[in-house]
Design a protein around this motif. Sequence first.
Motif, mmCIF file in Angstrom:
data_model
loop_
_atom_site.group_PDB
_atom_site.id
_atom_site.type_symbol
_atom_site.label_atom_id
_atom_site.label_comp_id
_atom_site.label_asym_id
_atom_site.label_seq_id
_atom_site.Cartn_x
_atom_site.Cartn_y
_atom_site.Cartn_z
ATOM 1 N N LEU A 23 29.662 30.592 96.635
ATOM 2 C CA LEU A 23 30.651 31.351 95.875
ATOM 3 C C LEU A 23 31.937 31.527 96.677
ATOM 4 O O LEU A 23 33.046 31.471 96.120
ATOM 5 C CB LEU A 23 30.072 32.706 95.473
ATOM 6 N N THR A 24 31.805 31.743 97.985
ATOM 7 C CA THR A 24 32.994 31.852 98.827
ATOM 8 C C THR A 24 33.774 30.541 98.831
ATOM 9 O O THR A 24 35.017 30.534 98.754
ATOM 10 C CB THR A 24 32.613 32.235 100.260
ATOM 11 N N LEU A 25 33.078 29.412 98.906
ATOM 12 C CA LEU A 25 33.747 28.109 98.831
ATOM 13 C C LEU A 25 34.530 27.976 97.525
ATOM 14 O O LEU A 25 35.689 27.545 97.513
ATOM 15 C CB LEU A 25 32.727 26.983 98.957
ATOM 16 N N ALA A 26 33.900 28.346 96.420
ATOM 17 C CA ALA A 26 34.570 28.272 95.121
ATOM 18 C C ALA A 26 35.783 29.189 95.075
ATOM 19 O O ALA A 26 36.850 28.820 94.556
ATOM 20 C CB ALA A 26 33.586 28.641 94.010
ATOM 21 N N GLU A 27 35.627 30.380 95.637
ATOM 22 C CA GLU A 27 36.729 31.335 95.641
ATOM 23 C C GLU A 27 37.917 30.805 96.433
ATOM 24 O O GLU A 27 39.080 30.947 96.024
ATOM 25 C CB GLU A 27 36.248 32.668 96.209
ATOM 26 N N ASP B 159 41.006 30.366 87.744
ATOM 27 C CA ASP B 159 40.505 31.726 87.540
ATOM 28 C C ASP B 159 39.068 31.815 88.048
ATOM 29 O O ASP B 159 38.174 31.151 87.529
ATOM 30 C CB ASP B 159 40.542 32.094 86.050
ATOM 31 N N TYR B 160 38.876 32.654 89.067
ATOM 32 C CA TYR B 160 37.540 32.870 89.629
ATOM 33 C C TYR B 160 37.004 34.197 89.114
ATOM 34 O O TYR B 160 37.727 35.196 89.123
ATOM 35 C CB TYR B 160 37.605 32.889 91.160
ATOM 36 N N PRO B 161 35.779 34.260 88.632
ATOM 37 C CA PRO B 161 34.745 33.214 88.578
ATOM 38 C C PRO B 161 34.665 32.489 87.238
ATOM 39 O O PRO B 161 33.725 31.739 86.997
ATOM 40 C CB PRO B 161 33.478 34.013 88.834
ATOM 41 N N ASP B 162 35.659 32.727 86.340
ATOM 42 C CA ASP B 162 35.555 32.200 84.982
ATOM 43 C C ASP B 162 35.510 30.683 84.929
ATOM 44 O O ASP B 162 34.976 30.109 83.959
ATOM 45 C CB ASP B 162 36.724 32.716 84.132
ATOM 46 N N CYS B 163 36.059 30.017 85.947
ATOM 47 C CA CYS B 163 36.107 28.553 85.904
ATOM 48 C C CYS B 163 34.802 27.897 86.368
ATOM 49 O O CYS B 163 34.691 26.669 86.331
ATOM 50 C CB CYS B 163 37.270 28.037 86.751
ATOM 51 N N LEU B 164 33.832 28.682 86.799
ATOM 52 C CA LEU B 164 32.594 28.108 87.321
ATOM 53 C C LEU B 164 31.659 27.680 86.190
ATOM 54 O O LEU B 164 31.471 28.409 85.215
ATOM 55 C CB LEU B 164 31.870 29.117 88.211
ATOM 56 N N THR B 165 31.081 26.503 86.335
ATOM 57 C CA THR B 165 30.052 26.002 85.431
ATOM 58 C C THR B 165 28.752 25.906 86.214
ATOM 59 O O THR B 165 28.626 25.080 87.121
ATOM 60 C CB THR B 165 30.420 24.622 84.868
ATOM 61 N N HIS B 166 27.796 26.745 85.876
ATOM 62 C CA HIS B 166 26.543 26.816 86.634
ATOM 63 C C HIS B 166 25.526 25.842 86.045
ATOM 64 O O HIS B 166 24.812 26.157 85.098
ATOM 65 C CB HIS B 166 26.002 28.245 86.619
#
Length: 265
Positions: free
Chosen positions: A166-170, A179-186
């Motif tokens: 999550l830190t990497l994504a941020e 937009d974090y975390p809205d852009c994440l696809t799990h």
Amino acid sequence: MKRKLAVVGAAGRVGRRIIALAVESGKLTVVGAADAQGHPDLGKDAGLLAGVGALNVPLSDRCPPDPDVVIDFSLPQAAGNTLRHCMEQKIPLVMGTTGLDAEQQAVVAKAAKAIPLIYGTNMSVGMNVLFALVGKAAAMLGPDYDIEIVEQHHRFKKDAPSGSALTLAEKVCQATGRDYPDCLTHGRSGKDALRQPGTIGMHAVRAGDIVGIHSVICSTLGETITLSHTAHSRDTFVGGALRAAEWLIGKDPGLYSMADVLGLK
């Protein structure tokens, strides 16, 4: 004079290694070892549990009142007790517990106004260098490169995705305006699961005794760049946490990170 260290989560896999490497380094004296109420090892010598010989420090369900610094690698549900204790006693705190929710993270921020506090999802020196690099790489590559993050851990890890992933994504989002975390696809499933532009794929693997592997895949038509970190043992996290603890003693109240410890800012 050696400074006094207390460890919370001392009976866990990482906690035992913190005690062992602290003793081996000779730079810190272990004066306290705490774990959850009802833990079957309460009362046993923390040094014997860590495999380094007796330290005359029994495993307790309470943190001692007078260490120079506390390192906490416990579970999220114990974080509040550690934070309150360190605030009340004005003890510097290195917190490596992952999986904190928004309310708990707000308590971390509040505590940092009263004490020097390092909160990090990963204390590894190499991993923190990766944290510093991924945003820069994503910004240089631009929007034509799809970004996927794959993290791999042992079968016993409870939270997913990992705090480090999550830190990497941020970091990528901060550098590229996502937009974090809205852009994440799990993960992906289904008959219509095409990648959407601007998203970051997030994938968690849980298998065997994998200590920790994090890969950031940046790919476009024609080429792929992968930035990756592999932890060979938990000692890589422990060494960073001990380095952070030594650095934190004597600092002013504030919320610090491993980037501060390593001079990456």
